[in-house]
Every structure is written in structure tokens, then in C-alpha cells.
Design a protein around this motif. Structure first.
Motif, PDB file in Angstrom:
ATOM      1  N   GLU A 179       0.917  -1.262  -0.097  1.00  0.00           N
ATOM      2  CA  GLU A 179       0.147  -0.025   0.065  1.00  0.00           C
ATOM      3  C   GLU A 179       0.940   1.151  -0.137  1.00  0.00           C
ATOM      4  O   GLU A 179       2.103   1.328   0.595  1.00  0.00           O
ATOM      5  CB  GLU A 179      -0.738   0.119   1.324  1.00  0.00           C
ATOM      6  N   CYS A 180       0.229   2.134  -0.518  1.00  0.00           N
ATOM      7  CA  CYS A 180       1.158   3.459  -0.752  1.00  0.00           C
ATOM      8  C   CYS A 180       1.633   4.011   0.771  1.00  0.00           C
ATOM      9  O   CYS A 180       2.595   4.608   1.060  1.00  0.00           O
ATOM     10  CB  CYS A 180       0.272   4.528  -1.208  1.00  0.00           C
ATOM     11  N   SER A 181       0.647   3.844   1.789  1.00  0.00           N
ATOM     12  CA  SER A 181       1.055   4.231   3.319  1.00  0.00           C
ATOM     13  C   SER A 181       2.436   3.417   3.793  1.00  0.00           C
ATOM     14  O   SER A 181       3.158   3.702   4.804  1.00  0.00           O
ATOM     15  CB  SER A 181      -0.360   3.910   4.082  1.00  0.00           C
ATOM     16  N   HIS A 182       2.729   2.374   3.114  1.00  0.00           N
ATOM     17  CA  HIS A 182       3.922   1.781   3.490  1.00  0.00           C
ATOM     18  C   HIS A 182       5.170   2.353   3.384  1.00  0.00           C
ATOM     19  O   HIS A 182       6.183   2.100   4.028  1.00  0.00           O
ATOM     20  CB  HIS A 182       3.925   0.251   2.986  1.00  0.00           C
ATOM     21  N   PHE A 183       5.242   3.334   2.441  1.00  0.00           N
ATOM     22  CA  PHE A 183       6.118   4.189   2.077  1.00  0.00           C
ATOM     23  C   PHE A 183       6.300   5.354   2.565  1.00  0.00           C
ATOM     24  O   PHE A 183       7.283   6.156   2.677  1.00  0.00           O
ATOM     25  CB  PHE A 183       6.279   4.168   0.335  1.00  0.00           C
ATOM     26  N   GLY A 184       5.481   5.945   3.271  1.00  0.00           N
ATOM     27  CA  GLY A 184       5.770   7.252   3.925  1.00  0.00           C
ATOM     28  C   GLY A 184       4.314   7.859   3.506  1.00  0.00           C
ATOM     29  O   GLY A 184       3.178   7.563   3.167  1.00  0.00           O
ATOM     30  N   PRO A 185       4.242   9.357   3.996  1.00  0.00           N
ATOM     31  CA  PRO A 185       3.318  10.250   3.677  1.00  0.00           C
ATOM     32  C   PRO A 185       2.820  10.356   2.252  1.00  0.00           C
ATOM     33  O   PRO A 185       3.625  10.916   1.658  1.00  0.00           O
ATOM     34  CB  PRO A 185       3.465  11.697   4.486  1.00  0.00           C
ATOM     35  N   VAL A 221       3.949   4.223  -7.713  1.00  0.00           N
ATOM     36  CA  VAL A 221       2.983   3.363  -8.500  1.00  0.00           C
ATOM     37  C   VAL A 221       2.956   1.927  -8.051  1.00  0.00           C
ATOM     38  O   VAL A 221       3.896   1.534  -8.141  1.00  0.00           O
ATOM     39  CB  VAL A 221       3.229   3.512 -10.255  1.00  0.00           C
ATOM     40  N   LEU A 222       1.767   1.521  -7.932  1.00  0.00           N
ATOM     41  CA  LEU A 222       1.792   0.152  -7.262  1.00  0.00           C
ATOM     42  C   LEU A 222       0.474  -0.678  -7.665  1.00  0.00           C
ATOM     43  O   LEU A 222      -0.164   0.039  -8.440  1.00  0.00           O
ATOM     44  CB  LEU A 222       1.381   0.393  -5.515  1.00  0.00           C
ATOM     45  N   THR A 223       0.916  -1.807  -8.025  1.00  0.00           N
ATOM     46  CA  THR A 223      -0.144  -2.599  -8.792  1.00  0.00           C
ATOM     47  C   THR A 223      -0.446  -3.920  -7.941  1.00  0.00           C
ATOM     48  O   THR A 223       0.236  -4.439  -7.319  1.00  0.00           O
ATOM     49  CB  THR A 223       0.526  -3.540 -10.046  1.00  0.00           C
ATOM     50  N   ASN A 224      -1.939  -3.923  -7.738  1.00  0.00           N
ATOM     51  CA  ASN A 224      -2.446  -5.017  -6.850  1.00  0.00           C
ATOM     52  C   ASN A 224      -1.977  -6.655  -7.488  1.00  0.00           C
ATOM     53  O   ASN A 224      -3.099  -7.271  -7.699  1.00  0.00           O
ATOM     54  CB  ASN A 224      -3.630  -4.680  -6.658  1.00  0.00           C
ATOM     55  N   ALA A 225      -0.900  -6.634  -7.406  1.00  0.00           N
ATOM     56  CA  ALA A 225      -0.450  -8.231  -7.710  1.00  0.00           C
ATOM     57  C   ALA A 225       0.897  -8.549  -7.197  1.00  0.00           C
ATOM     58  O   ALA A 225       1.587  -7.951  -7.129  1.00  0.00           O
ATOM     59  CB  ALA A 225      -0.324  -8.286  -9.397  1.00  0.00           C
ATOM     60  N   ILE A 226       1.023  -9.930  -6.884  1.00  0.00           N
ATOM     61  CA  ILE A 226       1.898 -10.447  -6.107  1.00  0.00           C
ATOM     62  C   ILE A 226       3.380 -10.155  -6.766  1.00  0.00           C
ATOM     63  O   ILE A 226       4.466  -9.678  -6.153  1.00  0.00           O
ATOM     64  CB  ILE A 226       1.898 -11.944  -5.795  1.00  0.00           C
ATOM     65  N   ASN A 227       3.420 -10.341  -8.025  1.00  0.00           N
ATOM     66  CA  ASN A 227       4.643 -10.084  -8.746  1.00  0.00           C
ATOM     67  C   ASN A 227       5.155  -8.770  -9.456  1.00  0.00           C
ATOM     68  O   ASN A 227       5.757  -8.667 -10.149  1.00  0.00           O
ATOM     69  CB  ASN A 227       5.033 -11.216  -9.728  1.00  0.00           C
TER      70      ASN A 227
END
Length: 250
Positions: A179-185, A221-227
């Protein structure tokens, strides 16, 4: 048959949201010492239903009713074992989920820290950056270079424009959905669905903007996929690599 007190584990669900269906418990407190198999079966089934739905109070009432009406002690004793086993499994699941959340948050902060340290000078991110030959007609530094660093089992990579190092994109593959929140504000800019690599389905892609800290102004940029890869990049990089726009949906 003496009804024992449930082990402490039977109260594990007590802190969760409680939805007590009053019509179902009308008459539970009716005094009756006679054993009744039909009422026993009803109480056992209702206890299991309440346990499955996480209704701790209701489960306790139906469990008491089972002990009151079940003639065979083994039925009530087996029910207690089901309760304890189920709640132990739920506790283990919650602990595993919390551990995974903590792990991902630490991973996100580690990667964000590396990006922050190398944002202005990505050419220093590795002792041996790789730069291909400049294309014909281009100046020597008019090219993308890459650098990499090993962080435990993860490969942290950066791609940057040698003539303008802040034009950089930092990438790694977490092997999990983050999730975006894992990386900071951050704040979400947009989200949209893309075709999944396996075909036949779609995966959600999220674009976030860092709102502060050492990564302020960069995008994620994050994609909701494991790989899927995680990308953090600057506005300057987006200008140098138009192909990145397919990732951002812009």
C-alpha cells in the motif's frame, strides 16, 4: 454434569464488534434442568453459527444452553474444544496478518530510505552503475544509466538520465501486495484497472504522490498483484521517459 468455565481463549473474540440477535436468544434463561436432545442439537448448531460469525456473547449463551440440555457430556465437551480450537486458529491468523503488515511497512520504509538517500545523485546508488553507449548523434551523457543494490533478498534498482541524474525511477519487486502508506506520507492521485499478466482478469493500479519527507514531490506506482514492481520516480524522469505514462494512466 457440571458445566465448566470456558478457558480464557474463549474470550478472544470479545473485543470484536458484537451483533447480538435478540430474537434468537429469547428464552435462553428459562430455568429447566431436564435434558432435551432437540434443544441440545439446536444449541450446539447455534453455538457453531455464532462462533463462525464472531458473535462472542451470543456464542457464550448458546454454549451454556448446550451444557444445560445435552445429555451426553461428550457433546458439550466436544463443543468447547471446537470453540477453543477455532479461536486459537483465529488468533494465529490475526497474529500472522499483523506480522505481515509490520514486515511490509518496514520493507516500504527501507526502500523509501534508499530512494531518499540517492534521489539527488542516483549515480552514487551503486559502485558500478551501467551506462550503454550513447545513441548516434546524441551527446555522451544523453542516455539512461542503471544502478542496483542488494537489500537482503530484494534487488533495489534505479534508472536515471545521466545528463540529469534527478530524472530517476527507483524500482523493486516486493513479492507481495503493498500500500502507498507503507512508503511514507502520500495521497492517492488516481487508481484504475489494468489487464492482469495471467490474462482473463484485471489488477488495480494505484498512483500516489508523496506529500512530505525526503520523497516529497515524487510519485509512487503500485499494482495489486504479487509479482508486480513498485516504482518511485520524479517528475523529471516522466519527462525523459514518455513510456512511463502507461504506468501512471496519465
Amino acid at each position: 454434569m457440571t458445566r465448566p468455565t470456558l478457558p480464557a481463549l474463549s474470550r478472544l473474540l470479545a473485543g470484536s464488534r458484537r451483533v447480538i440477535l435478540l430474537p434468537l436468544v429469547v428464552g435462553l434463561s428459562v430455568a429447566c434442568s431436564a435434558k432435551d436432545q432437540a434443544k441440545c442439537d439446536e444449541a450446539v448448531a447455534a453455538t457453531r453459527t455464532a462462533l463462525k460469525s464472531g458473535q462472542a456473547d451470543l456464542m457464550g449463551q448458546w454454549r451454556d444452553r448446550a451444557w444445560k440440555y445435552c445429555k451426553d457430556p461428550a457433546a458439550a465437551q466436544g463443543l468447547d474444544k471446537e470453540i477453543v480450537d477455532t479461536q486459537q486458529a483465529e488468533l494465529a491468523k490475526k497474529q500472522a496478518e499483523e506480522a505481515e503488515k509490520k514486515k511490509l511497512a518496514q520493507l516500504g520504509q527501507t526502500f523509501a530510505g534508499w530512494v531518499g538517500q540517492n534521489r539527488a545523485a542516483p549515480d552514487k546508488a551503486s559502485a558500478a552503475p551501467q551506462c550503454p553507449e550513447a545513441e548516434k548523434g546524441q551527446k555522451e551523457k544523453e542516455r539512461f544509466c542503471t544502478a542496483a543494490r542488494k537489500a537482503g533478498p530484494y534487488d533495489f534498482n534505479v534508472r536515471y538520465w545521466e545528463a540529469e541524474p534527478p530524472a530517476a525511477r527507483f524500482t523493486f519487486k516486493p513479492g507481495a501486495v503493498m500500500e502507498c502508506s507503507h512508503f511514507g506520507p502520500t495521497s492517492e492521485v488516481r487508481s484504475f484497472n489494468i489487464p492482469a499478466a495471467s490474462g482473463g482478469q484485471t489488477a488495480k493500479r494505484t498512483v500516489c504522490q508523496f506529500t512530505g519527507g525526503t520523497l516529497g514531490g515524487m510519485q509512487l506506482v503500485l499494482t495489486n498483484a504479487i509479482n508486480a514492481d513498485v516504482h518511485v520516480f520524479s517528475g523529471e524522469y516522466l519527462a525523459k521517459d514518455p513510456g512511463m505514462k502507461q504506468y501512471t494512466g496519465s
